[in-house]
Design an enzyme around this catalytic site. Structure first.
Site, mmCIF file in Angstrom:
data_model
loop_
_atom_site.group_PDB
_atom_site.id
_atom_site.type_symbol
_atom_site.label_atom_id
_atom_site.label_comp_id
_atom_site.label_asym_id
_atom_site.label_seq_id
_atom_site.Cartn_x
_atom_site.Cartn_y
_atom_site.Cartn_z
ATOM 1 N N GLY A 164 30.422 1.460 24.034
ATOM 2 C CA GLY A 164 31.095 0.411 23.286
ATOM 3 C C GLY A 164 30.115 -0.299 22.369
ATOM 4 O O GLY A 164 28.919 -0.001 22.345
ATOM 5 N N VAL A 165 30.616 -1.261 21.614
ATOM 6 C CA VAL A 165 29.805 -1.952 20.611
ATOM 7 C C VAL A 165 29.246 -3.240 21.185
ATOM 8 O O VAL A 165 29.913 -3.930 21.953
ATOM 9 C CB VAL A 165 30.660 -2.282 19.372
ATOM 10 N N GLY A 166 28.004 -3.582 20.822
ATOM 11 C CA GLY A 166 27.477 -4.880 21.211
ATOM 12 C C GLY A 166 25.993 -4.861 21.494
ATOM 13 O O GLY A 166 25.321 -3.823 21.420
ATOM 14 N N GLU B 148 33.066 6.442 19.726
ATOM 15 C CA GLU B 148 33.839 5.871 18.611
ATOM 16 C C GLU B 148 32.974 5.543 17.413
ATOM 17 O O GLU B 148 33.365 5.759 16.273
ATOM 18 C CB GLU B 148 34.511 4.572 19.054
ATOM 19 N N ILE C 297 35.540 -8.547 30.057
ATOM 20 C CA ILE C 297 35.574 -9.997 30.226
ATOM 21 C C ILE C 297 35.389 -10.345 31.693
ATOM 22 O O ILE C 297 34.611 -11.233 32.035
ATOM 23 C CB ILE C 297 36.889 -10.571 29.672
ATOM 24 N N ASN D 102 39.745 -9.649 21.529
ATOM 25 C CA ASN D 102 39.752 -8.649 20.465
ATOM 26 C C ASN D 102 40.846 -7.606 20.663
ATOM 27 O O ASN D 102 41.687 -7.402 19.812
ATOM 28 C CB ASN D 102 38.390 -7.963 20.364
ATOM 29 N N GLY E 96 39.154 1.403 22.124
ATOM 30 C CA GLY E 96 39.149 2.751 22.681
ATOM 31 C C GLY E 96 38.645 2.815 24.105
ATOM 32 O O GLY E 96 38.483 3.915 24.652
#
Length: 502
Positions: free
Chosen positions: A267-269, A292, A362, A382, A386
Site C-alpha cells: 500500500g501507499v505511505g 497497484e 485504521i 479515504n 485495492g
C-alpha cells in the site's frame, strides 16, 4: 507542443480547457483518469470547477458524477469539491475538502473494491458514461493514446463514454512510451484467463486504441503530477519496518519463502516506504512487485539492483522522485509495467503470483477483523482501495500500523472493530512497532493474546479487561466471546472525550 498530437483529425480539435469544459454538462457522469496523484487531468478540473461556480452564481444547478481510478490531487478532487461541482464520487478519494463534504452528507460517495470498478462501469452500474477525460503523454498518427504516469480505469472509461476529452501533458516524459501494457479483458460472458504467468509478462499493447470520432476536444497542458512528499522515517516507522522484515525472515525459516523469490504488494505511505528502505539492507534479492502503485522505495530498490521488476497501474511518487522518473524513464521502463486496473488488481492473477500483501489500517480488533476506512465506525477517511483485492487473494496478507494515533488518544487495537473491511478470514498477520501477530492457523480465542501483545502498552490492560469480561459474560457464546454492551466503549470514549483511554 502540438507535435505531441500526431493525428491530423484530433489536432484540429485542440482548444482551451474552458472551451472543453462546455461539453461537461450538469448531471453528466464523467470517467476521469487519475490514480494516487498521478495521470489525472491538470486543466479540465479547474475549468469544470469555474463553470460550476458561474452556474451557481447565476442561480442554476450544476453537479457532475465523477468516477476515477483512485485518488487524484488538490487541483482535481480538491477544486471540484470546493466548487460544489460534484454530486457523486467513486471509487476512492483522499482529499480533505472532499472528505469533509462526504462526512457532512453533502456529497454521495461509493467506496468500491478497485478491481470491481471497471467491470461495474462496463455493466452499467453507474449508468451511461457521458464524458471520459483522460490525460495522455502523446497521441500517435493513428490516433492511439500513449498513457502518462498511470492507467487505472482509462480503458473502460474511454470505451464506455459517449464523448472523449483528452489532455496531452508535455510535462510527462515521452520516454514513458513502452512502459504500459494494455490488455483488454473480454466482456462477460466471454471472459478468458488473463495470460500473465510471471510478474513482468507483457501481454498487450503499449497504447490505448480508441474510437477517435468520439473525441470532442484535445487540451494541451504542461503541469506536474501532484503527489505529496513522504515524511522522513521516524522511530515508529523503522520499528514497524523491522518487524515486517522479521516476519519475512520467519517465512524463510519456515520454508515458505526464499530470499530470491519474494513477490510483494505494498500500500501507499510512509511506513511501506520504510519497509522498502529496510529491504535495501536485507538478504532479499531479485525482489518482484505485483502491486497497484510504484513508490519511491521501489525506484531505490531498482537502482540498488535489488528489484527485478514491478507491475502496477500507476505511480505514487514524491515530487522529487516524480522528477527523477521523468529524467530517467528510459531506464526505468525496462523494469516497470503499467497495466489497466482490472489487470493490476485481478484476483485471478494475484492468487497465481503467490505474493505477500501489505496494507495500512485504521484499527484491528482482538480477533483479527480489520477496519481500513472509517474512524469510529462512521467517519470515512479515504476508502478501501485495492487492499481487499490483494488481502483476499494473497498467499499471505499483512496489515501494518502504529499501535496508537493522535498522541496515544486512539488505539489501533480495539475490542471490536467499529467498521469491518477485511474479516478475520482474510487478514493473516498484523504488525505494529511492538511486533507481529501471526494469526494463521488459530481459532479466534487463540488470536487474542497475540493481538494484545502488539497493542500499545497503555491499552493492553483495557483489552485484557474486556476479554476477561467477554469470557465471563453469561450471554456470550465461547467461540468468539464478546460483551456487546461494552464492545464499543473505546469508540464511545473517543467520541465523548477525545480519547479511548479511561
Amino acid at each position: 507542443m502540438s507535435e505531441r498530437v500526431q493525428n491530423r483529425e484530433l489536432k484540429a480539435k485542440i482548444m482551451s480547457a474552458d472551451e472543453a469544459a462546455q461539453f461537461v454538462n450538469h448531471g453528466a457522469t464523467v470517467g476521469m483518469s487519475g490514480f494516487t496523484g498521478a495521470a489525472y487531468p491538470k486543466a479540465l478540473p479547474t475549468a469544470i470547477a469555474n463553470r460550476a461556480k458561474q452556474e451557481h452564481d447565476a442561480g442554476r444547478e450544476y453537479g457532475i458524477r465523477l468516477l476515477t481510478g483512485a485518488s487524484t490531487a488538490p487541483d482535481c478532487d480538491g477544486v471540484l469539491a470546493e466548487a460544489d461541482a460534484l454530486s457523486f464520487r467513486m471509487p476512492y478519494q483522499s482529499d480533505p475538502v472532499m472528505r469533509g463534504k462526504i462526512n457532512d452528507g453533502q456529497l454521495n460517495y461509493q467506496d468500491v473494491h478497485l478491481s470491481h470498478s471497471g467491470l461495474q462501469v462496463e455493466q452499467g452500474f453507474f449508468g451511461a458514461i457521458d464524458v471520459a477525460i483522460v490525460e495522455v503523454t502523446r497521441i500517435t498518427e493513428e490516433g492511439h493514446l500513449i498513457p502518462s504516469s498511470g492507467v487505472g480505469n482509462n480503458v473502460e472509461y474511454l470505451e464506455a463514454a459517449k464523448q472523449i476529452i483528452l489532455e496531452v501533458n508535455e510535462w510527462q516524459s515521452l520516454n514513458l512510451e513502452g512502459m504500459a501494457d494494455i490488455y483488454r479483458v473480454p466482456y462477460l460472458p466471454n471472459r478468458t484467463p488473463i495470460p500473465i504467468i510471471n510478474v513482468g509478462d507483457r501481454v498487450g499493447t503499449t497504447y490505448i486504441e480508441i474510437d477517435t470520432t468520439k473525441v470532442v476536444a484535445v487540451v494541451e497542458t504542461d503541469a506536474p503530477d501532484r503527489n505529496s512528499p513522504f515524511k522522513p522515517f521516524d522511530e515508529v516507522s523503522e520499528q514497524i519496518a523491522g518487524n515486517y522484515l522479521d516476519f519475512l525472515e520467519g517465512e524463510v525459516a519456515a520454508g515458505r519463502l526464499a530470499y530470491d523469490h519474494y513477490i510483494m504488494q505494498s500500500g501507499v505511505g510512509n511506513v511501506p516506504n520504510a519497509v522498502m528502505a529496510g529491504l535495501l539492507d536485507s538478504k532479499f534479492e531479485n525482489i518482484q512487485a505485483y502491486t497497484e502503485v510504484v513508490q519511491d522505495g521501489m525506484l531505490d530498490l531498482i537502482d540498488a539492483g535489488k528489484m527485478a521488476v514491478a507491475s502496477a497501474t500507476s505511480f505514487a511518487l514524491s515530487p522529487e522522485y516524480a522528477e527523477k522518473m521523468n529524467r530517467e524513464a528510459e531506464k526505468y521502463r525496462k523494469y516497470l509495467v503499467l497495466r489497466p486496473l482490472q489487470i493490476s488488481n485481478s484476483p485471478e492473477v494475484i492468487r497465481r503470483m503467490g505474493l505477500i500483501s501489505s496494507n495500512g489500517m485504521i484499527e484491528a480488533d482482538i480477533y483479527g477483523n480489520i477496519n481500513s476506512t472509517h474512524v469510529a465506525g462512521t467517519r470515512v477517511m479515504n476508502g478501501i482501495g485495492g487492499s481487499g483485492d490483494f488481502t483476499r487473494n494473497a498467499f499471505a496478507s499483512t496489515f501494518i500500523s502504529p499501535s496508537a494515533a493522535k498522541g496515544g488518544a486512539i488505539s489501533a487495537i480495539v475490542p471490536f472493530a467499529s467498521h469491518i473491511d477485511h474479516t478475520e478470514h482474510d487478514a493473516m498477520v498484523v504488525i505494529t512497532e511492538y511486533g507481529y501477530a501471526d494469526l494463521r492457523g488459530l481459532a479466534p480465542k487463540q488470536r487474542v493474546p497475540k493481538m494484545i501483545a502488539i497493542a500499545h502498552p497503555d491499552y493492553r490492560p483495557l483489552l485484557e479487561e474486556y476479554f476477561d469480561r467477554a469470557l465471563n459474560n453469561a450471554d456470550s457464546f465461547q467461540h468468539t466471546p464478546h460483551d456487546l454492551t461494552t464492545a464499543f466503549d473505546f469508540h464511545n470514549r473517543l467520541n465523548a472525550a477525545g480519547t479511548m483511554q479511561k
